[in-house]
Design a protein around this motif. Structure first.
Motif, PDB file in Angstrom:
ATOM      1  N   ILE A 289      20.486  52.301   2.672  1.00 40.18           N
ATOM      2  CA  ILE A 289      21.077  51.262   1.791  1.00 40.18           C
ATOM      3  C   ILE A 289      21.282  51.564   0.414  1.00 40.18           C
ATOM      4  CG2 ILE A 289      21.254  48.863   1.435  1.00 40.18           C
ATOM      5  CD1 ILE A 289      19.856  48.126   4.034  1.00 40.18           C
ATOM      6  N   ALA A 290      20.092  51.927   0.032  1.00 40.67           N
ATOM      7  CA  ALA A 290      20.099  52.247  -1.501  1.00 40.67           C
ATOM      8  C   ALA A 290      20.976  53.305  -1.943  1.00 40.67           C
ATOM      9  CB  ALA A 290      18.515  52.417  -2.158  1.00 40.67           C
ATOM     10  N   SER A 291      20.805  54.395  -1.164  1.00 35.53           N
ATOM     11  CA  SER A 291      21.813  55.573  -1.353  1.00 35.53           C
ATOM     12  C   SER A 291      23.170  55.191  -1.442  1.00 35.53           C
ATOM     13  CB  SER A 291      21.316  56.642  -0.618  1.00 35.53           C
ATOM     14  OG  SER A 291      21.821  56.376   0.880  1.00 35.53           O
ATOM     15  N   GLN A 292      23.742  54.508  -0.303  1.00 38.00           N
ATOM     16  CA  GLN A 292      25.079  53.902  -0.245  1.00 38.00           C
ATOM     17  C   GLN A 292      25.436  52.927  -1.221  1.00 38.00           C
ATOM     18  OE1 GLN A 292      27.107  54.944   2.655  1.00 38.00           O
ATOM     19  NE2 GLN A 292      25.431  56.166   2.033  1.00 38.00           N
ATOM     20  N   VAL A 293      24.465  52.219  -1.912  1.00 38.19           N
ATOM     21  CA  VAL A 293      24.695  51.498  -2.876  1.00 38.19           C
ATOM     22  C   VAL A 293      25.123  52.030  -4.259  1.00 38.19           C
ATOM     23  CG1 VAL A 293      24.145  49.267  -4.403  1.00 38.19           C
ATOM     24  CG2 VAL A 293      23.603  49.295  -1.855  1.00 38.19           C
ATOM     25  N   GLU A 294      24.096  53.082  -4.504  1.00 36.12           N
ATOM     26  CA  GLU A 294      24.336  54.020  -5.638  1.00 36.12           C
ATOM     27  C   GLU A 294      25.508  54.800  -5.602  1.00 36.12           C
ATOM     28  OE1 GLU A 294      21.866  57.745  -8.011  1.00 36.12           O
ATOM     29  OE2 GLU A 294      21.305  56.985  -5.905  1.00 36.12           O
TER      30      GLU A 294
END
Length: 388
Positions: A289-294
């Motif tokens: 999720i964190a990578s997708q938001v970034e």
């Protein structure tokens, strides 16, 4: 009289999706970059798919718990503990066929024929559509767009309440505008609901797609346990699982048995092997999720810069979700423009008219894609805009 005249009026008048119309028109165009749908371009990660495949290989193909297997409801509880700091019992969650079933069940439980449901618009059209099919009158309350972005005037919500109003639907962060309620706005809406004894259906599926750091504000931050709030959610967005059709509903534990009954008489539950994948998503997917938001934030900044440089586009930089809702100087017909963009720019966008009241004169694009594709699509759009 034809057969179509003999079905329920509410079913016959269910609107055609304005997104689907453009998508069907341009779906097979070679080289087209499709930004019309609310999903990313990445397939479901292997750690999720493999868990579901193991469940399928292990023969988990029989009827199962209507509310969802205990292991998944426990995983949803752990997810809320990590991201919201809340301790919820597994009995407060029910697994659904995507977020859409959670919404329809929330409507079934709170409103009926002749009642009214308020929602903030422009809006994802499915809530209003589902309300209409149920015989509930959907009543839009328009968000305001200013130089400082989209905002919600709670006094407008108050003015729209009638004796028939039963529920307020709040989607924050919002599709399509990206409007994200702050804690004070949520508190004002909750105070209003308490005053008039209304239900709130909270669609906070984009809470982690928030670009202000951490997550977006939630009704969970301010509610009391006995408040009349139902939360709807889905695995679709955070974990690239749009086609899986798995979601959940959070309710008060005293209502769980009733919602199980509604599941029984609609879908009878979600396939158990799919739930295995959902457990993996929750327990192993935070870094994904964190990578997708970034990536989405970088994509947002690219498309805003390129379109903003034309000097002919009006928009508010979205603080949440992964859509840009924008207008173009001189554009009189958004639906016609969306089809023209397919033909002349080879980019798929959705007309603002697909997003209920207040969407006229706007287009929506989903920037949750590879950065090179987003940049190419933005330049194609800018070229089209500069010819208008």
């Amino acid at each position: 009289m034809s057969l179509i005249d003999m079905v329920r009026t509410e079913a016959r008048l269910a609107p055609v999706s304005g997104i689907e119309a453009v998508a069907n028109y341009g779906r097979d165009r070679a080289g087209l970059i499709p930004l019309w749908s609310g999903e990313g371009d990445m397939p479901t990660p292997d750690f999720i798919s493999s868990a579901a495949a193991r469940g399928l290989a292990n023969g988990e193909t029989f009827y199962t718990w209507q509310a969802g297997i205990p292991e998944l409801r426990q995983a949803i509880s752990r997810y809320h503990k990590r991201h919201f700091g809340m301790d919820f019992s597994e009995d407060e969650f029910l697994v659904t066929i995507g977020g859409m079933q959670a919404i329809t069940m929330a409507l079934e439980a709170t409103a009926g024929a002749g009642d009214e449901a308020l929602y903030l618009a422009p809006a994802w059209p499915n809530f209003a559509g589902a309300a209409g099919v149920a015989g509930v009158k959907p009543v839009p309350v328009l968000l305001d767009m200013t130089d400082n972005g989209w905002s919600c005037d709670v006094e407008k919500i108050a003015a729209a309440i009638t004796p028939r109003t039963k529920v307020i639907f709040v989607n924050s962060p919002s599709n399509p505008t990206g409007w994200t309620a702050d804690r004070e706005t949520l508190q004002a809406i909750l105070d209003l609901a308490r005053k008039h004894d209304l239900w709130i259906v909270a669609d906070e599926i984009y809470a982690l797609f928030y670009y202000g750091g951490g997550r977006a504000a939630s009704f969970m931050d301010i509610m009391d346990p006995e408040d009349k709030i139902l939360f709807v959610n889905t695995f679709s967005k955070n974990w690239a699982m749009t086609g899986w059709r798995v979601g959940w509903l959070k309710t008060h534990p005293t209502l769980s048995r009733m919602f199980e009954n509604l599941i029984q008489y609609s879908s009878s539950g979600v396939a158990q092997f799919l739930q295995r994948g959902a457990i993996a998503a929750l327990d192993e997917g935070d870094s994904f999720i964190a990578s997708q938001v970034e990536r989405a934030q970088k994509a947002r900044d690219i498309v805003c810069k390129v379109l903003g440089d034309t000097g002919k586009v009006r928009f508010s930089v979205p603080p949440g979700a992964f859509y840009l809702f924008f207008s173009v100087d001189g554009m009189k017909d958004a639906e016609r423009a969306a089809f023209d963009i397919v033909d002349k720019a080879a980019v798929g966008v959705a007309p603002g008219t697909a997003f209920c009241a207040g969407g006229e004169g706007f287009l929506r694009l989903c920037f949750h894609r590879r950065l090179d594709q987003v940049e190419e699509a933005a330049h194609r759009l800018a070229k089209w805009i500069n010819t208008q």
